[in-house]
Design a protein around this motif. Structure first.
Motif, PDB file in Angstrom:
ATOM      1  N   ASP A 199     -25.905 -40.406  32.948  1.00  0.00           N
ATOM      2  CA  ASP A 199     -25.472 -39.684  31.841  1.00  0.00           C
ATOM      3  C   ASP A 199     -24.899 -38.295  32.094  1.00  0.00           C
ATOM      4  N   GLU A 200     -25.554 -37.478  32.875  1.00  0.00           N
ATOM      5  CA  GLU A 200     -24.964 -36.137  33.045  1.00  0.00           C
ATOM      6  C   GLU A 200     -23.630 -36.188  33.675  1.00  0.00           C
ATOM      7  N   THR A 201     -23.348 -37.316  34.440  1.00  0.00           N
ATOM      8  CA  THR A 201     -21.971 -37.340  35.281  1.00  0.00           C
ATOM      9  C   THR A 201     -20.870 -37.832  34.065  1.00  0.00           C
ATOM     10  N   THR A 202     -21.256 -38.743  33.349  1.00  0.00           N
ATOM     11  CA  THR A 202     -20.341 -38.956  32.221  1.00  0.00           C
ATOM     12  C   THR A 202     -19.953 -38.158  31.180  1.00  0.00           C
ATOM     13  N   ASP A 203     -21.238 -37.174  30.740  1.00  0.00           N
ATOM     14  CA  ASP A 203     -20.853 -36.067  29.833  1.00  0.00           C
ATOM     15  C   ASP A 203     -20.197 -34.999  30.543  1.00  0.00           C
ATOM     16  N   TYR A 204     -20.041 -34.928  31.942  1.00  0.00           N
ATOM     17  CA  TYR A 204     -19.271 -33.890  32.597  1.00  0.00           C
ATOM     18  C   TYR A 204     -17.617 -34.453  32.302  1.00  0.00           C
ATOM     19  N   LEU A 205     -17.533 -35.611  32.593  1.00  0.00           N
ATOM     20  CA  LEU A 205     -16.198 -36.357  32.549  1.00  0.00           C
ATOM     21  C   LEU A 205     -15.700 -36.271  30.969  1.00  0.00           C
ATOM     22  N   ASP A 206     -16.590 -35.959  30.155  1.00  0.00           N
ATOM     23  CA  ASP A 206     -16.150 -36.136  28.694  1.00  0.00           C
ATOM     24  C   ASP A 206     -15.868 -37.585  28.092  1.00  0.00           C
ATOM     25  N   LEU A 207     -16.830 -38.375  28.844  1.00  0.00           N
ATOM     26  CA  LEU A 207     -16.630 -40.019  28.533  1.00  0.00           C
ATOM     27  C   LEU A 207     -17.779 -40.460  27.943  1.00  0.00           C
ATOM     28  N   PRO A 208     -17.793 -41.593  27.079  1.00  0.00           N
ATOM     29  CA  PRO A 208     -19.059 -42.225  26.567  1.00  0.00           C
ATOM     30  C   PRO A 208     -19.985 -42.707  27.585  1.00  0.00           C
ATOM     31  N   ARG A 209     -21.375 -42.453  27.394  1.00  0.00           N
ATOM     32  CA  ARG A 209     -22.394 -42.879  28.391  1.00  0.00           C
ATOM     33  C   ARG A 209     -22.059 -44.496  28.510  1.00  0.00           C
ATOM     34  N   MET A 210     -22.855 -44.651  29.555  1.00  0.00           N
ATOM     35  CA  MET A 210     -22.952 -46.317  30.069  1.00  0.00           C
ATOM     36  C   MET A 210     -24.290 -46.524  30.286  1.00  0.00           C
ATOM     37  N   SER A 211     -24.637 -47.797  29.882  1.00  0.00           N
ATOM     38  CA  SER A 211     -26.099 -48.133  30.160  1.00  0.00           C
ATOM     39  C   SER A 211     -26.005 -48.656  31.410  1.00  0.00           C
ATOM     40  N   LEU A 212     -27.243 -48.306  32.308  1.00  0.00           N
ATOM     41  CA  LEU A 212     -27.321 -48.895  33.571  1.00  0.00           C
ATOM     42  C   LEU A 212     -28.005 -50.231  33.582  1.00  0.00           C
ATOM     43  N   ALA A 213     -28.472 -50.436  32.252  1.00  0.00           N
ATOM     44  CA  ALA A 213     -29.297 -51.930  32.039  1.00  0.00           C
ATOM     45  C   ALA A 213     -28.169 -52.974  32.090  1.00  0.00           C
ATOM     46  N   GLU A 214     -27.108 -52.739  31.809  1.00  0.00           N
ATOM     47  CA  GLU A 214     -25.931 -53.664  31.855  1.00  0.00           C
ATOM     48  C   GLU A 214     -25.044 -53.423  33.180  1.00  0.00           C
ATOM     49  N   ALA A 215     -25.358 -52.500  34.015  1.00  0.00           N
ATOM     50  CA  ALA A 215     -24.600 -52.263  35.336  1.00  0.00           C
ATOM     51  C   ALA A 215     -25.129 -52.526  36.472  1.00  0.00           C
ATOM     52  N   LYS A 216     -24.394 -52.845  37.501  1.00  0.00           N
ATOM     53  CA  LYS A 216     -24.996 -53.220  38.775  1.00  0.00           C
ATOM     54  C   LYS A 216     -25.205 -51.952  39.439  1.00  0.00           C
ATOM     55  N   THR A 217     -26.264 -51.580  39.929  1.00  0.00           N
ATOM     56  CA  THR A 217     -26.666 -50.144  40.478  1.00  0.00           C
ATOM     57  C   THR A 217     -26.746 -50.119  42.016  1.00  0.00           C
ATOM     58  N   TRP A 218     -26.869 -51.399  42.706  1.00  0.00           N
ATOM     59  CA  TRP A 218     -27.613 -51.470  44.071  1.00  0.00           C
ATOM     60  C   TRP A 218     -26.026 -51.836  44.857  1.00  0.00           C
ATOM     61  N   PHE A 219     -25.646 -50.716  45.541  1.00  0.00           N
ATOM     62  CA  PHE A 219     -24.251 -51.197  46.130  1.00  0.00           C
ATOM     63  C   PHE A 219     -24.387 -51.953  47.394  1.00  0.00           C
ATOM     64  N   ASN A 220     -25.323 -51.352  48.219  1.00  0.00           N
ATOM     65  CA  ASN A 220     -25.574 -52.204  49.522  1.00  0.00           C
ATOM     66  C   ASN A 220     -26.858 -51.537  50.415  1.00  0.00           C
ATOM     67  N   ARG A 221     -27.411 -52.338  51.108  1.00  0.00           N
ATOM     68  CA  ARG A 221     -28.715 -51.933  51.807  1.00  0.00           C
ATOM     69  C   ARG A 221     -28.343 -51.936  53.468  1.00  0.00           C
TER      70      ARG A 221
END
Length: 321
Positions: A199-221
């Motif tokens: 949220d802090e990042t998208t606010d900085y970019l002046d973009l709508p917030r995104m819900s991480l409940a609907e996004a993939k957040t684990w890139f790789n292990r």
């Protein structure tokens, strides 16, 4: 900031994730890439510091006695054309970004970025400098660029120490862009609350917030050598076989030598490396090494807490800068 409402033949980045390496930049890149209003190339670009022999020694090489390098400041503009082409697929997106984790500690990058992209927003992620350095060491081991212990690597590979030297490099970017165009975020905050971090990042970019409940957040292990000594021995062979893996990052190289390099790279990382990387965690760092690095990185990052307006000794164990 680029105006996406105006038709244009080319688009350049509105924001850059500029480092530091092994601080969660890949995860941030992966998450932001799912935002409907953001376009960002999959791979790191490494443009503004491509000729830096300290941060990209693999990009420079000697062939027939001549130093081969990518001319970032090519007077004919061909290098900038190459850079612009990376973003062509995203020209209709409200925001375009790029991710190059070495920009933070390249002495050449800040002024070059400011000259080419005066309105760009910079994003930097920082992490406990001791843990970051150790993570970079294992990354270099996994990619067959090291064949020595962590302690010896500290004396032979300056990029490991340089990558955890935040304060002087952040000051250089603040001088070049001012505080409104430089966003510093902390990896440990990402680990604590990913949604608040994004949220802090998208606010900085002046973009709508995104819900991480609907996004993939684990890139790789990440995986680690099950037998570090064996892996170091294997890397003494592997680093020679794949020494040319980054020579064609900017493209343009063809022929038998390039095809051989590509084949050896594929063989090593798809056949040999997976057999060596079976552990879920790295070996524990020696306590005396950790104590030395905590002291040294506190000195190298003197004034960082004041720079960030936050007491980082409360976030990073042993840090006093």
């Amino acid at each position: 900031m680029n105006d996406a409402s105006k038709p244009t033949a080319t688009r350049l980045p509105d924001f850059i994730i500029g480092g530091a390496p092994k601080c969660g930049t890949t995860s941030l890149h992966f998450i932001l890439g799912q935002h409907p209003d953001i376009g960002i190339p999959d791979n790191e670009i490494n443009f503004f510091d491509a000729d830096d022999p300290i941060v990209h020694p693999d990009f420079l090489f000697v062939e027939d006695g001549r130093l081969e390098w990518f001319d970032v400041e090519d007077p004919e503009g061909k290098s900038l054309d190459w850079y612009e082409a990376r973003f062509a697929p995203f020209r209709d997106k409200p925001r375009i970004g790029e991710d190059t984790t070495t920009y933070l500690f390249s002495a050449a990058a800040p002024e070059r970025i400011q000259a080419a992209l005066p309105d760009v927003k910079m994003i930097f992620l920082l992490r406990d400098p001791v843990r970051r350095a150790y993570s970079q060491y294992w990354h270099l081991m996994r990619t067959a660029r090291l064949a020595c212990s962590f302690e010896k690597a500290l004396t032979q590979h300056s990029s490991i120490v340089l990558g955890s030297t935040y304060a002087p490099h952040l000051r250089r970017y603040l001088d070049a862009f001012g505080p409104d165009q430089v966003k510093v975020q902390i990896f440990e905050d990402f680990r604590t609350d990913q949604q608040a971090f994004i949220d802090e990042t998208t606010d900085y970019l002046d973009l709508p917030r995104m819900s991480l409940a609907e996004a993939k957040t684990w890139f790789n292990r990440s995986t680690y050598p099950q037998m570090p000594r064996l892996h170091r021995a294997a890397n003494r062979i592997g680093r020679g076989l794949i020494s040319g893996r980054y020579r064609n990052h900017m493209g343009g190289r063809t022929g038998l030598r390039h095809r051989v390099h590509h084949k050896l790279h594929h063989l090593w990382f798809h056949k040999v490396n997976p057999r060596l990387l079976r552990a879920e965690r790295p070996p524990r760092m020696r306590a005396d090494t950790a104590a030395y690095l905590a002291q040294h990185f506190s000195a190298r990052n003197a004034g960082l807490s004041d720079l960030l307006g936050r007491d980082m000794s409360r976030v990073w164990d042993g840090f006093t800068g």
